[in-house]
Design an enzyme around this catalytic site. Sequence first.
Site, mmCIF file in Angstrom:
data_model
loop_
_atom_site.group_PDB
_atom_site.id
_atom_site.type_symbol
_atom_site.label_atom_id
_atom_site.label_comp_id
_atom_site.label_asym_id
_atom_site.label_seq_id
_atom_site.Cartn_x
_atom_site.Cartn_y
_atom_site.Cartn_z
ATOM 1 N N GLY A 56 52.451 52.004 29.123
ATOM 2 C CA GLY A 56 53.058 51.120 30.112
ATOM 3 C C GLY A 56 51.959 50.478 30.928
ATOM 4 C CB CYS A 83 48.692 54.582 26.467
ATOM 5 S SG CYS A 83 47.624 53.405 27.311
ATOM 6 C CE1 TYR A 84 52.085 54.920 34.406
ATOM 7 C CE2 TYR A 84 53.980 55.678 33.144
ATOM 8 C CZ TYR A 84 53.367 55.436 34.362
ATOM 9 O OH TYR A 84 54.034 55.722 35.527
ATOM 10 C CG HIS A 173 48.326 52.399 22.027
ATOM 11 N ND1 HIS A 173 49.579 52.433 22.604
ATOM 12 C CD2 HIS A 173 47.476 51.996 22.990
ATOM 13 C CE1 HIS A 173 49.498 52.047 23.862
ATOM 14 N NE2 HIS A 173 48.227 51.776 24.132
ATOM 15 C CD GLU A 175 51.739 53.196 19.835
ATOM 16 O OE1 GLU A 175 51.116 54.269 19.733
ATOM 17 O OE2 GLU A 175 51.796 52.547 20.895
ATOM 18 C CG ASP A 231 70.985 41.326 11.461
ATOM 19 O OD1 ASP A 231 70.122 41.763 10.679
ATOM 20 O OD2 ASP A 231 70.722 40.942 12.615
ATOM 21 C CB SER A 233 74.164 39.486 4.174
ATOM 22 O OG SER A 233 74.244 38.093 4.318
ATOM 23 C CE LYS A 370 66.671 40.716 10.676
ATOM 24 N NZ LYS A 370 67.814 40.094 11.376
#
Length: 512
Positions: A56, A83-84, A173, A175, A231, A233, A370
Amino acid sequence: MVDNQTVLVLDFGGQYKELIARRVRECGVFSYILPGDTPLERIRAYKPLGIILTGGPNSVYDAASPKCSPELFELGVPVLGICYGAQLLTHLCGGRVAACEVSEYGVTEGKFTEQAGDSPLFAGLSGPQEVLMSHSDYISDLPEGFRRTMTTADCPTAALENPARGLYAVQFHPEVTHTKNGLAMMHNFLYRVCGAAGDYSMEDYIEKQIAAVRAQVGDSRVILGLSGGVDSSVCAALLSKAIPGQLTCIYVDHGFMRKNESDEIEEVFTKRDLSFVRADASDLFLGALQGVADPETKRKTIGRLFVEVFQAEAKKIGRVDYLAQGTIYPDVIESGNDKAATIKSHHNVGGLPEEIGFKGVVEPLRGLFKDEVREVGRKLGLPDFLVNRQPFPGPGLAIRVIGDVTREKLEILREADAVVREEIAASGCEASQYFAVLTDLRSVGVMGDFRTYDYTLAIRAVVTGDFMTAAYAPLPHELLARMSRRITNEVPHINRVVYDITDKPPATIEWE
Ligand code: XMP
């Protein structure tokens, strides 16, 4: 709430919260994002397997900075602070955080300390680690009972832990892909620290949603506004499996789709176990747009007609109890409403005729990101052109024909756009979205012995992750030249082709 093991991602305003949640899922563990200051009772109700605190922009000493309860670390649930999140964990457990003399931004080399040797977080890893740093505060004093497991040149404590309490923290990080072994570290946290069973997969999600939809709707009828986007579909494909024969999909054909697109969509969905209604309203839409050049008026007119056509078709079906929507997890996160299902006002979906009085809304993709939606689509056998479809605006080609829209202009654009998409796809160039725009500009050219006075076509191709900002794609000149030659040769009434080299901002991706 799902019955999968769940890792909660507590959000402290970091730009990476979705990425963290997605990485956890990639490791086969369900994840759910909650605000950082979510009350403990609510956190407990999820019976979390583990908790991850995101990064953050704040400093833990700002009075206004978001904080969790210190009791979070007493729940007996493993925590990983990033991190934060690492600084917050340190601060709330009795350590100290201070401002860096040298802020660290970018990839640096992390060195394991001797104590990292038996850290479960770093199991299987050795030697220097490439880690992405982005911080201007640092952990200056460790809380009691903690040990330091990694350092960098500018950061004395890049990782710390108290394995007995199940508390881990990394200043970098894990990720992001820039942290080379970041996924391995997250995997270690989930499986070695939290003891995950890896019970989350798309097959499992599909099975559970099928059961949930059946339980929700019984033998009632369901309608869905199908736009042909990913989405709606995938939603249609899943529902046709869950409640065969009970779903009616309304596809409003406004006449602004790309070459062959409406026929291709019809072909896919008429083969599924659902009723497919193609409402051909192209004359209505084109008639309403006659002489309309203003982009906002175009969009509003199309949106209004879309709802009207959808409603008229819905009324023809008779009694319908449920409305299905292709809402996905990022829609839920963005709306800040993770509780009640609400009805989207987006015109792609079609407005709700209130007098129909639906019993409820069916949203089987509500929990998915997604890329997971695409995977579900593939598993349900949807073709590539639907599953990997680029974003396409609801008003379609009507906002890619600049100025007033005519049938002739649409036809010109459709042909040119097909060439652009074919060539860029075949080139393998990296571009997130690409298409043609028919400008309203005509200029002089020469073809054979004849002077021409025809349209200028613009090619747009961008590279972006989130479509909020974008860079123009640096397409090779040979590719641009080939597209230009083909378009001016194959598409009547285009005598000039230009390439849009503007980023977003200052431009937008679409021209209107
Ligand atoms: P802009 O032009 O705002 O577009 O940079 C950002 C992304 O959104 C898409 N877009 C739309 N998508 N309905 C949609 O579903 C719309 O009305 C619409 N307008 C723009 C655009 O293609 C790009 O991917």
